[in-house]
Design a protein around this motif. Sequence first.
Motif, short mmCIF file in Angstrom:
data_model
loop_
_atom_site.label_atom_id
_atom_site.label_comp_id
_atom_site.label_asym_id
_atom_site.label_seq_id
_atom_site.Cartn_x
_atom_site.Cartn_y
_atom_site.Cartn_z
N GLU A 1 -2.88 10.55 0.43
CA GLU A 1 -3.20 9.62 -0.53
C GLU A 1 -4.77 8.69 0.66
O GLU A 1 -5.56 8.70 0.34
CB GLU A 1 -3.48 8.35 -1.21
CG GLU A 1 -4.52 7.72 -2.20
CD GLU A 1 -4.63 6.51 -1.03
OE1 GLU A 1 -6.09 5.81 -1.46
OE2 GLU A 1 -4.52 5.86 -0.52
N ASP A 2 -3.99 8.58 1.88
CA ASP A 2 -4.16 7.17 2.48
C ASP A 2 -4.24 7.70 4.58
O ASP A 2 -4.21 6.26 4.96
CB ASP A 2 -3.21 6.47 2.30
CG ASP A 2 -3.45 5.30 2.59
OD1 ASP A 2 -5.14 4.64 2.93
OD2 ASP A 2 -2.63 3.91 2.34
N TRP B 1 -4.15 -5.36 4.85
CA TRP B 1 -4.50 -4.11 4.44
C TRP B 1 -4.07 -3.15 5.15
O TRP B 1 -5.15 -3.73 6.59
CB TRP B 1 -5.52 -3.90 3.56
CG TRP B 1 -6.42 -2.60 3.35
CD1 TRP B 1 -5.14 -1.24 2.12
CD2 TRP B 1 -7.02 -2.15 3.32
NE1 TRP B 1 -5.85 -0.45 2.63
CE2 TRP B 1 -7.51 -0.80 2.99
CE3 TRP B 1 -8.04 -2.64 4.85
CZ2 TRP B 1 -8.33 0.08 3.17
CZ3 TRP B 1 -9.23 -1.57 4.72
CH2 TRP B 1 -9.70 -0.04 4.22
N HIS B 2 -3.29 -1.89 5.75
CA HIS B 2 -3.71 -1.34 7.51
C HIS B 2 -3.50 -2.06 8.08
O HIS B 2 -3.88 -1.83 9.32
CB HIS B 2 -5.12 -0.26 6.80
CG HIS B 2 -5.49 0.53 5.60
ND1 HIS B 2 -6.69 1.23 6.21
CD2 HIS B 2 -4.52 0.94 4.92
CE1 HIS B 2 -5.81 2.46 4.69
NE2 HIS B 2 -4.49 1.68 4.35
N ASP C 1 0.63 -1.42 -0.10
CA ASP C 1 0.20 0.10 -0.66
C ASP C 1 0.70 1.62 -0.22
O ASP C 1 1.09 1.66 1.34
CB ASP C 1 -0.90 -0.03 1.61
CG ASP C 1 -1.81 0.78 1.25
OD1 ASP C 1 -2.65 1.61 0.05
OD2 ASP C 1 -2.54 1.32 2.60
ZN LIG Z 1 -3.72 2.40 2.68
#
Ligand SMILES: [Zn+2]
Length: 299
Positions: A167-168, A268-269, A137
């Motif tokens: 973005e995140d 993810w994350h 990511d």
């Molecule tokens: Zn992300």
Amino acid sequence: MTKRAVSIYLTLIGSLLILVLGLYAASFLNRKPDSASFDSSHAYADVQTQVTFGARIPGSQGHAQIREWMRTELESAGWMVEIQQTERMGHPIYNIIAKRNTEPPQIILGAHYDTRMIADNDPDTTKRNEPVAGANDGASGVAVLLELARSLPDNSVPVWLVFFDAEDNGRIEGWDWILGSRAFVEEIPVQPQAVIIVDMIGDADLNIYLEQNSNVTIRTEIWSTAEKLGYGKQFINQEKFSMEDDHTPFLEAGIPAVDLIDFDYPYWHTTQDTPDKVSAESLQAVGDTLLNWIMEQTK
Ligand SMILES: [Zn+2]
């Protein structure tokens, strides 16, 4: 050695030489400038390098380091680098824009280079305030764009590579998702014919489904290029997710855009989004597909 033996010997050497020269010429003639030059071992090394910078959270030291590093890599590959410096929600934004000439871009390839400040999906609740390493990511998309900068033939249609900031950090107080790409679309007056975003495309178990909001024509072209190259297993010809990602601001502005994303990523994350979850083979599949699709636009 007799005279006869010497002559046979010389004939043999002569034939061998002709054979070697012939093979060399054949390989030279068969070489296609627009394929197989994307080096995924280099791309994978670039994933590892980014992770060594630490978290690339806006304002962090890792963030400053990755910006300097991307500039160096792009310039040594022959690209001109411009920084769009602005601010959103009180946060400084640095979008990195790479171009090879002054022509307006027909294609923009984009990836976010920042990483999420908290691993709020971590199965271990005690780790949910730690930053993510962002191997997939963040780093995977940047790595594919950088290797494309090195391998894209310079007779291609005009391409810009844009590395989006911020973005995140959605669903965090004082932040939102996709701040960098929103700022880009609001402030940079370009009308490309296609925008392709790559995000989380390095998963060793790569499954990129058709993203529902993406432009259907371009999406179909890319999936057909992937299929032709033998990447039908990685580019699955079915719709699955509907994403808010860096393609969204472009779509809202009426610019055709596609999001390449594998959203079936179990790390993810989480703090487990590390380079061992990414593979060179996956980066190769995406890099080859984009390189070939761009060269198809060029013919
Ligand atoms: Zn992300």
